[in-house]
Write a protein that holds these residues in place. Structure first.
Motif, mmCIF file in Angstrom:
data_model
loop_
_atom_site.group_PDB
_atom_site.id
_atom_site.type_symbol
_atom_site.label_atom_id
_atom_site.label_comp_id
_atom_site.label_asym_id
_atom_site.label_seq_id
_atom_site.Cartn_x
_atom_site.Cartn_y
_atom_site.Cartn_z
ATOM 1 N N ASP A 1 33.422 44.611 35.501
ATOM 2 C CA ASP A 1 32.504 44.188 34.455
ATOM 3 C C ASP A 1 32.012 45.420 33.683
ATOM 4 O O ASP A 1 31.642 46.435 34.284
ATOM 5 C CB ASP A 1 31.337 43.461 35.120
ATOM 6 C CG ASP A 1 30.249 43.122 34.123
ATOM 7 O OD1 ASP A 1 30.454 42.176 33.359
ATOM 8 O OD2 ASP A 1 29.216 43.831 34.108
ATOM 9 N N ALA A 2 31.988 45.323 32.355
ATOM 10 C CA ALA A 2 31.705 46.505 31.536
ATOM 11 C C ALA A 2 30.325 47.090 31.846
ATOM 12 O O ALA A 2 30.181 48.309 31.989
ATOM 13 C CB ALA A 2 31.810 46.155 30.052
ATOM 14 N N GLN B 1 35.910 47.207 46.779
ATOM 15 C CA GLN B 1 34.933 46.530 45.932
ATOM 16 C C GLN B 1 33.647 47.340 45.902
ATOM 17 O O GLN B 1 33.138 47.773 46.920
ATOM 18 C CB GLN B 1 34.665 45.121 46.449
ATOM 19 C CG GLN B 1 33.898 44.294 45.449
ATOM 20 C CD GLN B 1 34.084 42.807 45.669
ATOM 21 O OE1 GLN B 1 34.563 42.382 46.707
ATOM 22 N NE2 GLN B 1 33.707 42.010 44.668
ATOM 23 N N HIS B 2 33.129 47.523 44.709
ATOM 24 C CA HIS B 2 31.944 48.354 44.545
ATOM 25 C C HIS B 2 30.768 47.546 44.025
ATOM 26 O O HIS B 2 29.637 48.008 43.976
ATOM 27 C CB HIS B 2 32.267 49.481 43.554
ATOM 28 C CG HIS B 2 31.340 50.646 43.636
ATOM 29 N ND1 HIS B 2 31.298 51.510 44.702
ATOM 30 C CD2 HIS B 2 30.392 51.079 42.785
ATOM 31 C CE1 HIS B 2 30.384 52.427 44.499
ATOM 32 N NE2 HIS B 2 29.806 52.183 43.334
ATOM 33 N N GLY B 3 31.033 46.337 43.593
ATOM 34 C CA GLY B 3 30.000 45.448 43.079
ATOM 35 C C GLY B 3 30.619 44.084 42.933
ATOM 36 O O GLY B 3 31.807 43.914 43.231
ATOM 37 N N PRO B 4 29.862 43.105 42.470
ATOM 38 C CA PRO B 4 30.378 41.744 42.366
ATOM 39 C C PRO B 4 31.710 41.688 41.601
ATOM 40 O O PRO B 4 32.652 41.060 42.053
ATOM 41 C CB PRO B 4 29.275 41.013 41.598
ATOM 42 C CG PRO B 4 28.027 41.800 41.855
ATOM 43 C CD PRO B 4 28.455 43.222 42.035
ATOM 44 N N ASP B 5 31.776 42.329 40.449
ATOM 45 C CA ASP B 5 33.060 42.424 39.740
ATOM 46 C C ASP B 5 33.258 43.883 39.367
ATOM 47 O O ASP B 5 33.118 44.267 38.216
ATOM 48 C CB ASP B 5 33.064 41.514 38.504
ATOM 49 C CG ASP B 5 34.377 41.656 37.728
ATOM 50 O OD1 ASP B 5 35.387 42.095 38.336
ATOM 51 O OD2 ASP B 5 34.401 41.359 36.524
ATOM 52 N N HIS B 6 33.507 44.699 40.329
ATOM 53 C CA HIS B 6 33.602 46.131 40.107
ATOM 54 C C HIS B 6 34.457 46.731 41.215
ATOM 55 O O HIS B 6 34.065 46.723 42.374
ATOM 56 C CB HIS B 6 32.181 46.738 40.108
ATOM 57 C CG HIS B 6 32.171 48.186 39.693
ATOM 58 N ND1 HIS B 6 31.022 48.907 39.559
ATOM 59 C CD2 HIS B 6 33.178 49.043 39.380
ATOM 60 C CE1 HIS B 6 31.306 50.147 39.188
ATOM 61 N NE2 HIS B 6 32.610 50.245 39.078
ATOM 62 N N TRP B 7 35.646 47.215 40.832
ATOM 63 C CA TRP B 7 36.594 47.711 41.820
ATOM 64 C C TRP B 7 36.936 49.156 41.509
ATOM 65 O O TRP B 7 37.112 49.529 40.364
ATOM 66 C CB TRP B 7 37.868 46.872 41.788
ATOM 67 C CG TRP B 7 37.608 45.447 42.128
ATOM 68 C CD1 TRP B 7 37.148 44.474 41.294
ATOM 69 C CD2 TRP B 7 37.762 44.833 43.395
ATOM 70 N NE1 TRP B 7 37.012 43.289 41.953
ATOM 71 C CE2 TRP B 7 37.383 43.479 43.262
ATOM 72 C CE3 TRP B 7 38.178 45.294 44.652
ATOM 73 C CZ2 TRP B 7 37.410 42.588 44.320
ATOM 74 C CZ3 TRP B 7 38.221 44.398 45.707
ATOM 75 C CH2 TRP B 7 37.837 43.058 45.543
ATOM 76 N N ASP C 1 34.177 42.871 27.590
ATOM 77 C CA ASP C 1 33.529 42.179 28.694
ATOM 78 C C ASP C 1 33.845 42.888 30.006
ATOM 79 O O ASP C 1 32.996 43.059 30.852
ATOM 80 C CB ASP C 1 34.039 40.738 28.783
ATOM 81 C CG ASP C 1 33.765 39.984 27.506
ATOM 82 O OD1 ASP C 1 32.610 40.004 27.069
ATOM 83 O OD2 ASP C 1 34.715 39.416 26.933
ATOM 84 N N ARG C 2 35.120 43.248 30.142
ATOM 85 C CA ARG C 2 35.535 43.992 31.321
ATOM 86 C C ARG C 2 36.221 45.266 30.855
ATOM 87 O O ARG C 2 36.743 45.322 29.739
ATOM 88 C CB ARG C 2 36.509 43.185 32.190
ATOM 89 C CG ARG C 2 35.871 41.968 32.817
ATOM 90 C CD ARG C 2 36.875 41.246 33.696
ATOM 91 N NE ARG C 2 36.839 41.676 35.083
ATOM 92 C CZ ARG C 2 37.898 42.084 35.770
ATOM 93 N NH1 ARG C 2 39.070 42.154 35.196
ATOM 94 N NH2 ARG C 2 37.794 42.446 37.037
ATOM 95 N N VAL C 3 36.240 46.253 31.720
ATOM 96 C CA VAL C 3 36.838 47.536 31.360
ATOM 97 C C VAL C 3 37.763 47.993 32.476
ATOM 98 O O VAL C 3 37.470 47.803 33.667
ATOM 99 C CB VAL C 3 35.750 48.606 31.113
ATOM 100 C CG1 VAL C 3 36.378 49.984 30.943
ATOM 101 C CG2 VAL C 3 34.933 48.256 29.885
ATOM 102 N N MET C 4 38.899 48.565 32.064
ATOM 103 C CA MET C 4 39.842 49.141 33.028
ATOM 104 C C MET C 4 40.044 50.602 32.643
ATOM 105 O O MET C 4 40.413 50.896 31.513
ATOM 106 C CB MET C 4 41.154 48.367 32.965
ATOM 107 C CG MET C 4 42.242 48.875 33.861
ATOM 108 S SD MET C 4 43.496 47.595 34.120
ATOM 109 C CE MET C 4 44.659 47.992 32.832
ATOM 110 N N ASN D 1 27.188 52.209 36.452
ATOM 111 C CA ASN D 1 27.340 52.724 37.802
ATOM 112 C C ASN D 1 28.781 53.138 38.055
ATOM 113 O O ASN D 1 29.430 52.616 38.956
ATOM 114 C CB ASN D 1 26.920 51.592 38.756
ATOM 115 C CG ASN D 1 26.567 52.146 40.110
ATOM 116 O OD1 ASN D 1 26.566 53.357 40.319
ATOM 117 N ND2 ASN D 1 26.299 51.252 41.044
ATOM 118 N N PRO D 2 29.291 54.078 37.269
ATOM 119 C CA PRO D 2 30.695 54.451 37.441
ATOM 120 C C PRO D 2 30.919 55.064 38.807
ATOM 121 O O PRO D 2 30.186 55.974 39.199
ATOM 122 C CB PRO D 2 30.939 55.464 36.320
ATOM 123 C CG PRO D 2 29.594 56.020 36.006
ATOM 124 C CD PRO D 2 28.610 54.928 36.269
#
Lengths: 328, 333, 326
Positions: free
Chosen positions: A241-242, A308-314, A226-229, A248-249
């Motif tokens: 968020d995956a 922050q790069h997106g709603p759930d994207h850091w 669901d999420r990726v680190m 959009n890496p």
């Protein structure tokens, strides 16, 4: 990667919350900081994929989370308790909740014990007082696809895929809440990998598991998470968020990883220069700067904070990339 | 023109204390000069054993059938002087673990120059110059420094580059690479595969790339041979294998592996069951027990190798092919 | 070599994976494990075990068919299946050749060599056994604990092993027996002390190897305590190579006892193979007149030590190989 800071954390009511974790090892060459100031959280029922190449600290991070070995500093909140603070006996009593399966299916099983003894080990330690009767263990064997009639065999009589199933049964016998899967299919035959991935997917639903899924294989991580680190040399490069992260890496390292997936059709020019620096002497500033195609002076001196790069994207980068990677 | 290397009906049986193991059965393969062939298969498919047969690396317990010809010569029956030339000069092989080819207690320079001094009678300084050239050729960073280092001081990727340099020392016409990147990280894997590609093109060298990963050969080889249970399942140009997959095993392999274009959470289609027991002499298609299209015929009759109608390069061994071969079969029936 | 092993792994992959729903049996026909292991140990192993069993049985049952002291001389027509008392002199002539009833001949004082050999085995085997039990228990315990917990205890124990190994073995044995007495017990103890370091080092090394394995980590994650991990996970794995070494060690201890005896510092009380060889084999004129008196105990010692070595070696090979047989 580079990054430090707790900005990507989503609040303090999640099942797992790791803050500023540092793990050090003493080696003959000196002290290695295998994990440097890593923070992440996992919500109940979520699968967090941790990706990175060898030496990035992804396994160490997961193991340190369950205090094997305990981190040098930082906190690990699990269900409102800090695992780094509680007593040894309290920690031992919490272990049933936090289980793990490993990459090497052969090394994971004691060659001198029978399959039944291996699967029953947890129940043997904690007693059958709770839900786990022997009848349910038999059920569990069937669930993971090991015929209970082979319960008296030893591990070497089974194939790699079957050994992995036995490992999974052992881990689930205590009805855990969290399952850490450390490269669970990397050592298996190609034709068997999907069996195990599907099995994990089924069991996650049936047993309401929260998962940490560690892998170097981006396609596998993308499929299950669901999420990726993304980690590099002991730090987090990018987390989120995956779908957002793979579509959009933003971190040049993530882009390079994606570009290197063989035959995936990912078309990106990002290419890594040079070699992975020694973890004994990690670069100053952003640890990725020695190999980054977008490096500037600031990267060499200042550790990047998460932005922050997106709603759930850091992303932890001074020069986050916004060109989407084209996936053919 | 005849192919550079041609395997005709090659079979390998290992005689073990537990009985025979039928590792390779009736395999036909060929590589043209300057071309790259990918051999894809999982462990037990016979892919490595087949190439070790070519290289004369099989133990004495192996019984070998069929023939291998290199440049018109029978490899199993080379005159002894030609034989020395064949292994290492005509054909070189690199392995998954570079440390198997490197001596841990010798400097890189010594490993590279030993053969040159011995075989080619080069002086020390000439050999050193050539070694340095080879290291530059494989694009190892800081080659002068590497010359003085020991294998353990190099990263896995650099070690594999050194091994490639050693393999190239005699300018082979054919390089066999057995899982050369399996032990390496993905970013390093790409660099090594790119390097092999470039070297192949620069030197007009034929290459056989053995791998378990269809993705690795997808964009890099001219032809692909898919092996399973010691048999050749399908062989074709790389384009044909992916665009018009004929064998159900090849199809199942592609479906069972997640790829980056799949939606997150896509349910994979696994290949149920397990790889075949090679100690049982096959009576049918080795994939039959795991195949979704299998009929009773598949377990009783070993399918012949046949061409896909309309193609001169695409062959398969299956009673119930997929793709255009399957369509043609249906029409005929 | 590694490549060969890789090839072996590839071709030998008798893999048996199941589908997630298919509960089909593994492909390999279910051979009961004990049977296959017994077969893999091979004829040589079982011949060795047979010889050892015979020697041990005769040693245990010796009193049943041994005549009272003096009885043999009194009954010249005794059954050929009885033994003269080992300390009875002149039951036959001096250095008589073997014959029925006097199977191994007689020595230079007219004693029955077979009787001496069988009675000597009681001490020799017991010395070997007690010595190796001491080495096994003390060395094994120290080695496993040191290998598992590491830290200062490991440092101390490893140093102790190094000292023990550096100490001249013979001098230690002479010291102990001289100071504490030339009895069976102290000879066993001194040989046992010498066995501690080799067994302990092996136990430590094996523990280090297995402690790294994921199944130990898995046990800890399940909440197993250290004691459980050591006893249930590590010990069963470490004990196999230790047992193999113990068999080898027992052979060495028997020979060592013989060496001590040959130097004249064996048990003051009782007989042993070493003492017997010393008494019959240290004088040239005895050896020339009747070599059998020395050769029989030498042969029996040789066969016994060979059997111990061979059995130990096979045990180790088979169990090591089984781990790799995957």
């Amino acid at each position: 990667m580079v990054g430090v800071g707790t900005a990507p954390l989503r609040g303090d009511d999640l099942l797992i919350r790791v803050e500023n974790m540092v793990v050090e090892f003493n080696t003959s060459g000196g002290t290695v900081q295998a994990v440097s100031d890593v923070s992440f959280d996992v919500a109940e029922g979520e699968t967090l994929g941790i990706v990175g190449e060898s030496g990035c600290g992804k396994s160490t991070t997961a193991k340190a989370m369950i205090q094997l070995p305990p981190p040098k500093s930082g906190s690990v909140m699990y269900a409102d308790r800090d695992l780094t603070e509680i007593s040894k006996e309290e920690l031992r009593r919490s272990r049933a909740d936090l289980q793990m399966i490993f990459q090497d299916p052969i090394s994971s099983l004691n060659p001198r014990r029978t399959v039944w003894d291996i699967i029953r080990e947890g129940v043997d330690i904690w007693g059958t007082a709770g839900v786990w009767s022997d009848a349910r263990l038999v059920e569990l064997m069937e669930q993971v696809g090991i015929d209970p009639q082979y319960r008296d065999r030893k591990a070497y009589q089974f194939s790699g895929g079957q050994c992995q199933r036995i490992s999974i049964a052992r881990a689930l016998a205590l009805d855990p809440k969290v399952l850490i899967s450390d490269e669970p299919v990397s050592a298996l035959d190609v034709s068997v990998q999907a069996q195990i991935l599907n099995l994990l997917d089924d069991l996650k639903t049936q047993h309401a598991l929260t998962m940490l899924f560690i892998s170097h294989d981006l396609a596998v991580v993308r499929n299950v998470s669901d999420r990726v680190m993304v980690m590099y040399l002991g730090r987090v490069a990018e987390v989120g968020d995956a779908d957002a992260l793979f579509a959009n890496p933003a971190h040049p390292y993530t882009q390079a990883l994606l570009a290197a997936v063989p035959g995936s059709g990912v078309n990106a020019s990002a290419r890594l220069e040079g070699e992975l620096p020694s973890p004994l002497d990690p670069p100053e500033g952003c640890r990725f700067h020695t190999r980054c195609p977008h490096v500037t002076e600031v990267c060499k001196t200042t550790v990047p904070e998460f932005t922050q790069h997106g709603p759930d994207h850091w992303v932890a980068c001074h020069h986050p990339q916004s060109t989407p990677v084209e996936i053919r | 023109m005849a192919p550079l290397l041609e395997l005709d009906d090659v079979s390998v049986t290992f005689n073990t204390p537990k009985g025979p193991v039928y590792a390779v059965n009736n395999v036909n393969l060929s590589v043209e000069r300057g071309q790259a062939l990918g051999i894809v298969g999982e462990s037990g498919s016979g892919k490595s054993v087949t190439m070790k047969t070519v290289m004369g690396l099989l133990p004495r317990t192996a019984t070998i059938g069929g023939s291998v010809t290199y440049d018109g010569l029978d490899v199993f029956d080379l005159p002894s002087d030609r034989r020395k030339h064949f292994y290492g000069v005509d054909v070189a092989m690199i392995f998954q673990n570079p440390m198997t080819s490197l001596n841990p207690v010798k400097r890189i320079s010594a490993q590279l120059t030993e053969g040159m001094k011995y075989h080619d009678g080069l002086s020390s300084s000439a050999a050193d110059d050539k070694a340095l050239e080879l290291l530059e050729l494989v694009r190892i960073p800081d080659p002068k420094k590497r010359m003085k280092q020991y294998p353990h001081e190099l990263s896995g990727g650099m070690r594999q580059r050194v091994v490639i340099a050693m393999a190239l020392a005699n300018d082979p016409s054919l390089l066999i690479a057995d899982e050369p990147t399996t032990a390496l990280d993905v970013t390093v894997q790409r660099d090594i595969l790119d390097l092999l590609d470039q070297l192949k093109a620069e030197r007009d060298m034929a290459m056989i790339l053995i791998t378990h990963d269809l993705g690795v050969v997808k964009d890099r080889t001219d032809e692909i041979a898919v092996m399973y249970g010691g048999r050749l399942m399908e062989a074709a140009t790389t384009g044909e294998v992916f665009a018009d997959t004929a064998h159900p095993y090849t199809e199942a392999l592609q479906r069972s592996i997640p790829d980056m274009t799949m939606e997150r959470g896509t349910r994979l289609t696994p290949i149920e069951g397990s790889p075949p027991d090679l100690s049982i002499k096959p009576t049918g298609c080795p994939f039959a027990p795991r195949c979704g299209y299998a009929t009773p015929e598949c377990s009783t009759a070993i399918p012949d190798r046949m061409p896909v109608p309309g193609s001169t390069t695409h062959v398969f061994a299956c009673h119930h092919p997929r793709g255009s071969a399957g369509a043609v079969q249906e029409v005929n029936a | 070599m590694a490549e060969q092993m890789q090839a072996g792994a590839n071709i030998g992959a008798v893999t048996t994976d199941l589908g997630s729903n298919a509960l089909s049996p593994p492909d390999e026909s279910p051979i009961p494990e004990a049977k296959s292991v017994a077969r893999r140990l091979g004829l040589g192993f079982w011949l060795s075990v047979g010889w050892l069993a015979l020697v041990v049985l005769l040693a245990l049952l010796a009193p049943l068919f041994t005549l009272e002291r003096g009885e043999a001389r009194a009954n010249p027509d005794r059954s050929v299946f009885t033994l003269a008392h080992p300390e009875d002199t002149a039951v036959a002539g001096r250095l008589d050749s073997p014959e029925p009833g006097l199977w191994f001949g007689s020595d230079n004082t007219g004693r029955d060599v077979l009787s001496l050999t069988i009675w000597g085995s009681r001490i020799s085997l017991l010395v070997g056994f007690v010595a190796i039990v001491i080495g096994f228990v003390v060395g094994g315990t120290l080695g496993i604990i040191a290998g598992y917990f590491r830290g200062w205890f490991d440092t101390v124990v490893s140093f102790l092993f190094t000292i023990l190994l550096s100490f001249p073995a013979l001098i230690l044995a002479i010291l102990i027996t001289t100071l504490l007495g030339r009895t069976f017990l102290w000879i066993s103890v001194s040989l046992g002390i010498l066995a501690i370091a080799p067994v302990g080092r092996l136990a430590r090394a094996q523990t280090l190897v297995f402690a790294e394995r994921d199944f130990v980590m898995a046990a800890r994650i399940l909440g197993a305590k250290d004691s459980r991990i050591v006893l249930r996970e590590l010990l069963p794995n470490v004990v196999i190579p230790m047992s193999a070494l113990a068999l080898l060690g027992m052979g060495i201890a028997i020979v060592a006892e013989g060496t001590l005896a040959f130097l004249g510092i064996s048990t003051a009380d009782g007989l042993s193979w070493g003492k017997q060889i010393f008494e019959s084999g240290s004088r040239r004129e005895h050896l020339e007149a009747g070599p059998h008196a020395a050769l029989f105990p030498i042969g029996v010692t040789f066969l016994t030590v060979l059997a111990l070595n061979f059995a130990g070696d096979r045990l180790r090979e088979v169990f090591d190989a089984k781990e790799l047989a995957f």
